[in-house]
Design a protein around this motif. Structure first.
Motif, PDB file in Angstrom:
ATOM      1  N   SER A   1      46.403  -7.434  78.328  1.00 50.94           N
ATOM      2  CA  SER A   1      47.573  -8.227  77.962  1.00 50.94           C
ATOM      3  C   SER A   1      47.170  -9.390  77.072  1.00 50.94           C
ATOM      4  O   SER A   1      47.829  -9.684  76.065  1.00 50.94           O
ATOM      5  N   ALA A   2      46.091 -10.077  77.417  1.00 53.23           N
ATOM      6  CA  ALA A   2      45.622 -11.215  76.618  1.00 53.23           C
ATOM      7  C   ALA A   2      45.277 -10.772  75.196  1.00 53.23           C
ATOM      8  O   ALA A   2      45.610 -11.463  74.217  1.00 53.23           O
ATOM      9  N   LEU A   3      44.646  -9.617  75.063  1.00 55.63           N
ATOM     10  CA  LEU A   3      44.289  -9.107  73.742  1.00 55.63           C
ATOM     11  C   LEU A   3      45.534  -8.736  72.935  1.00 55.63           C
ATOM     12  O   LEU A   3      45.586  -8.942  71.715  1.00 55.63           O
ATOM     13  N   ALA A   4      46.546  -8.207  73.613  1.00 56.39           N
ATOM     14  CA  ALA A   4      47.799  -7.865  72.932  1.00 56.39           C
ATOM     15  C   ALA A   4      48.485  -9.124  72.413  1.00 56.39           C
ATOM     16  O   ALA A   4      48.947  -9.160  71.264  1.00 56.39           O
TER      17      ALA A   4
ATOM     18  N   HIS B   1      46.183 -21.587  76.895  1.00 58.80           N
ATOM     19  CA  HIS B   1      47.198 -22.433  77.531  1.00 58.80           C
ATOM     20  C   HIS B   1      48.446 -21.615  77.855  1.00 58.80           C
ATOM     21  O   HIS B   1      49.008 -21.722  78.953  1.00 58.80           O
ATOM     22  N   PHE B   2      48.866 -20.778  76.929  1.00 58.85           N
ATOM     23  CA  PHE B   2      50.032 -19.922  77.133  1.00 58.85           C
ATOM     24  C   PHE B   2      49.837 -18.995  78.330  1.00 58.85           C
ATOM     25  O   PHE B   2      50.739 -18.846  79.171  1.00 58.85           O
ATOM     26  N   LEU B   3      48.665 -18.386  78.438  1.00 64.81           N
ATOM     27  CA  LEU B   3      48.425 -17.408  79.505  1.00 64.81           C
ATOM     28  C   LEU B   3      48.431 -18.044  80.895  1.00 64.81           C
ATOM     29  O   LEU B   3      48.796 -17.383  81.874  1.00 64.81           O
ATOM     30  N   THR B   4      48.036 -19.316  80.981  1.00 66.82           N
ATOM     31  CA  THR B   4      48.076 -19.972  82.298  1.00 66.82           C
ATOM     32  C   THR B   4      49.509 -20.036  82.821  1.00 66.82           C
ATOM     33  O   THR B   4      49.728 -20.053  84.039  1.00 66.82           O
TER      34      THR B   4
ATOM     35  N   LEU C   1      43.603   0.276  88.296  1.00 71.87           N
ATOM     36  CA  LEU C   1      42.617   0.968  87.462  1.00 71.87           C
ATOM     37  C   LEU C   1      42.505   0.288  86.100  1.00 71.87           C
ATOM     38  O   LEU C   1      41.423   0.044  85.594  1.00 71.87           O
ATOM     39  N   TRP C   2      43.666  -0.005  85.540  1.00 73.69           N
ATOM     40  CA  TRP C   2      43.785  -0.550  84.180  1.00 73.69           C
ATOM     41  C   TRP C   2      43.841  -2.065  84.263  1.00 73.69           C
ATOM     42  O   TRP C   2      44.697  -2.618  84.948  1.00 73.69           O
ATOM     43  N   ASP C   3      42.900  -2.741  83.577  1.00 73.84           N
ATOM     44  CA  ASP C   3      42.785  -4.204  83.683  1.00 73.84           C
ATOM     45  C   ASP C   3      43.902  -4.864  82.880  1.00 73.84           C
ATOM     46  O   ASP C   3      43.727  -5.232  81.715  1.00 73.84           O
ATOM     47  N   PHE C   4      45.045  -5.038  83.516  1.00 70.38           N
ATOM     48  CA  PHE C   4      46.242  -5.518  82.838  1.00 70.38           C
ATOM     49  C   PHE C   4      46.039  -6.877  82.186  1.00 70.38           C
ATOM     50  O   PHE C   4      46.416  -7.085  81.029  1.00 70.38           O
ATOM     51  N   GLU C   5      45.473  -7.829  82.907  1.00 68.39           N
ATOM     52  CA  GLU C   5      45.382  -9.190  82.379  1.00 68.39           C
ATOM     53  C   GLU C   5      44.498  -9.252  81.133  1.00 68.39           C
ATOM     54  O   GLU C   5      44.830  -9.942  80.153  1.00 68.39           O
TER      55      GLU C   5
ATOM     56  N   ALA D   1      56.925  -6.150  70.137  1.00 71.14           N
ATOM     57  CA  ALA D   1      55.564  -5.980  69.613  1.00 71.14           C
ATOM     58  C   ALA D   1      54.539  -5.953  70.743  1.00 71.14           C
ATOM     59  O   ALA D   1      53.557  -5.198  70.689  1.00 71.14           O
ATOM     60  N   TYR D   2      54.781  -6.759  71.771  1.00 74.68           N
ATOM     61  CA  TYR D   2      53.870  -6.799  72.927  1.00 74.68           C
ATOM     62  C   TYR D   2      53.819  -5.439  73.618  1.00 74.68           C
ATOM     63  O   TYR D   2      52.735  -4.937  73.944  1.00 74.68           O
ATOM     64  N   ILE D   3      54.983  -4.831  73.839  1.00 75.73           N
ATOM     65  CA  ILE D   3      55.030  -3.521  74.486  1.00 75.73           C
ATOM     66  C   ILE D   3      54.286  -2.487  73.643  1.00 75.73           C
ATOM     67  O   ILE D   3      53.581  -1.618  74.179  1.00 75.73           O
ATOM     68  N   GLU D   4      54.417  -2.578  72.333  1.00 79.84           N
ATOM     69  CA  GLU D   4      53.757  -1.626  71.448  1.00 79.84           C
ATOM     70  C   GLU D   4      52.246  -1.833  71.388  1.00 79.84           C
ATOM     71  O   GLU D   4      51.480  -0.876  71.255  1.00 79.84           O
ATOM     72  N   HIS D   5      51.815  -3.094  71.469  1.00 81.81           N
ATOM     73  CA  HIS D   5      50.388  -3.394  71.360  1.00 81.81           C
ATOM     74  C   HIS D   5      49.655  -3.278  72.694  1.00 81.81           C
ATOM     75  O   HIS D   5      48.439  -3.088  72.707  1.00 81.81           O
ATOM     76  N   LEU D   6      50.370  -3.408  73.795  1.00 76.90           N
ATOM     77  CA  LEU D   6      49.724  -3.451  75.103  1.00 76.90           C
ATOM     78  C   LEU D   6      48.819  -2.251  75.376  1.00 76.90           C
ATOM     79  O   LEU D   6      47.690  -2.428  75.842  1.00 76.90           O
ATOM     80  N   PRO D   7      49.245  -1.006  75.102  1.00 74.71           N
ATOM     81  CA  PRO D   7      48.365   0.123  75.409  1.00 74.71           C
ATOM     82  C   PRO D   7      47.270   0.374  74.370  1.00 74.71           C
ATOM     83  O   PRO D   7      46.520   1.344  74.495  1.00 74.71           O
TER      84      PRO D   7
END
Length: 225
Positions: free
Chosen positions: A20-23, A39-42, A13-17, A92-98
């Motif tokens: 995640s990229a925005l976070a 490059h990092f995301l690949t 349901l939730w577009d993780f990728e 920080a990623y966990i906090e920003h992800l949602p």
């Protein structure tokens, strides 16, 4: 007849990728980390998938998952970052992800149609308990779902049959009148089927071979109800 529909959340349901990229974009900027995001995301996407598989199989801890996926992706991308900063970025990623809540196309319309048919909707997720409820709330999905079952609630992860049993008991649902919808063939589909649940694979990129029920877009779901 189906009365209860169980959904996976991330990648379904939730577009993780996308979220995640925005976070990552945000936390790299705020922490002044000079990483080329694309490059990092690949590297990060397949590495994250690998570590989640290990996590599902109880081979690593949540802490190992969070640190190692980021550290390995940085190294694979050609960056060496101090462990202390990896820990900072990981948290920080966990906090920003949602904070970003893009959904797959057609999700809300599909959920509205299922509710109109008087079906009860539920979530079963291996995602971290502290962020899954936030994702549902901030993406304005909470009101559609009767129950939310996380792997941390149960102590085991999909595809372990115990999580499906717990979710059905929590929902007061009958196995023969329930169905599981998710993107992961191993965790969602084979896990549900081994427990005796009907299932539908959500595969928007049509990259997973599967001879059972499968949809590429949520407007195809109406054929099953």
């Amino acid at each position: 007849m189906i009365k209860d529909v169980f959904f996976d959340l991330d990648h379904t349901l939730w577009d993780f990728e996308k979220n995640s990229a925005l976070a990552f974009q945000d936390i790299f900027k705020k922490n002044r980390v000079p990483v080329d995001l694309e490059h990092f995301l690949t590297h990060y996407v397949p590495i994250n998938f690998k570590y989640w598989k290990l996590f599902r199989e109880e081979k690593i801890s949540k802490e190992d998952l969070r640190f190692n996926r980021l550290n390995e992706a940085m190294l694979a991308s050609g960056y060496t970052i101090e462990p202390d900063l990896i820990h900072v970025l990981s948290q920080a990623y966990i906090e920003h992800l949602p904070l970003n809540n893009h959904l797959f196309d057609g999700v809300e319309q599909m959920l509205q149609e299922l509710i109109k048919k008087e079906l009860r909707l539920h979530i079963i997720t291996n995602g971290f308990k502290e962020v899954q409820a936030i994702k549902l709330k901030r993406s304005n999905l909470s009101h559609y779902f009767t129950t939310l079952t996380t792997s941390e609630d149960v102590g085991v992860k999909k595809p372990n049959p115990a999580i499906f049993e717990h979710a059905l008991n929590k929902a007061n649902a009958e196995k023969q009148q329930s169905i599981m919808i998710g993107d992961n063939l191993e965790a969602d589909i084979l896990g549900a089927e081994s427990f005796g649940l009907k299932s539908i694979l959500f595969d928007p990129e049509n990259k997973t071979p599967h001879t059972g029920n499968k949809i590429l877009h949520f407007n195809e779901l109406k054929q099953f109800f």
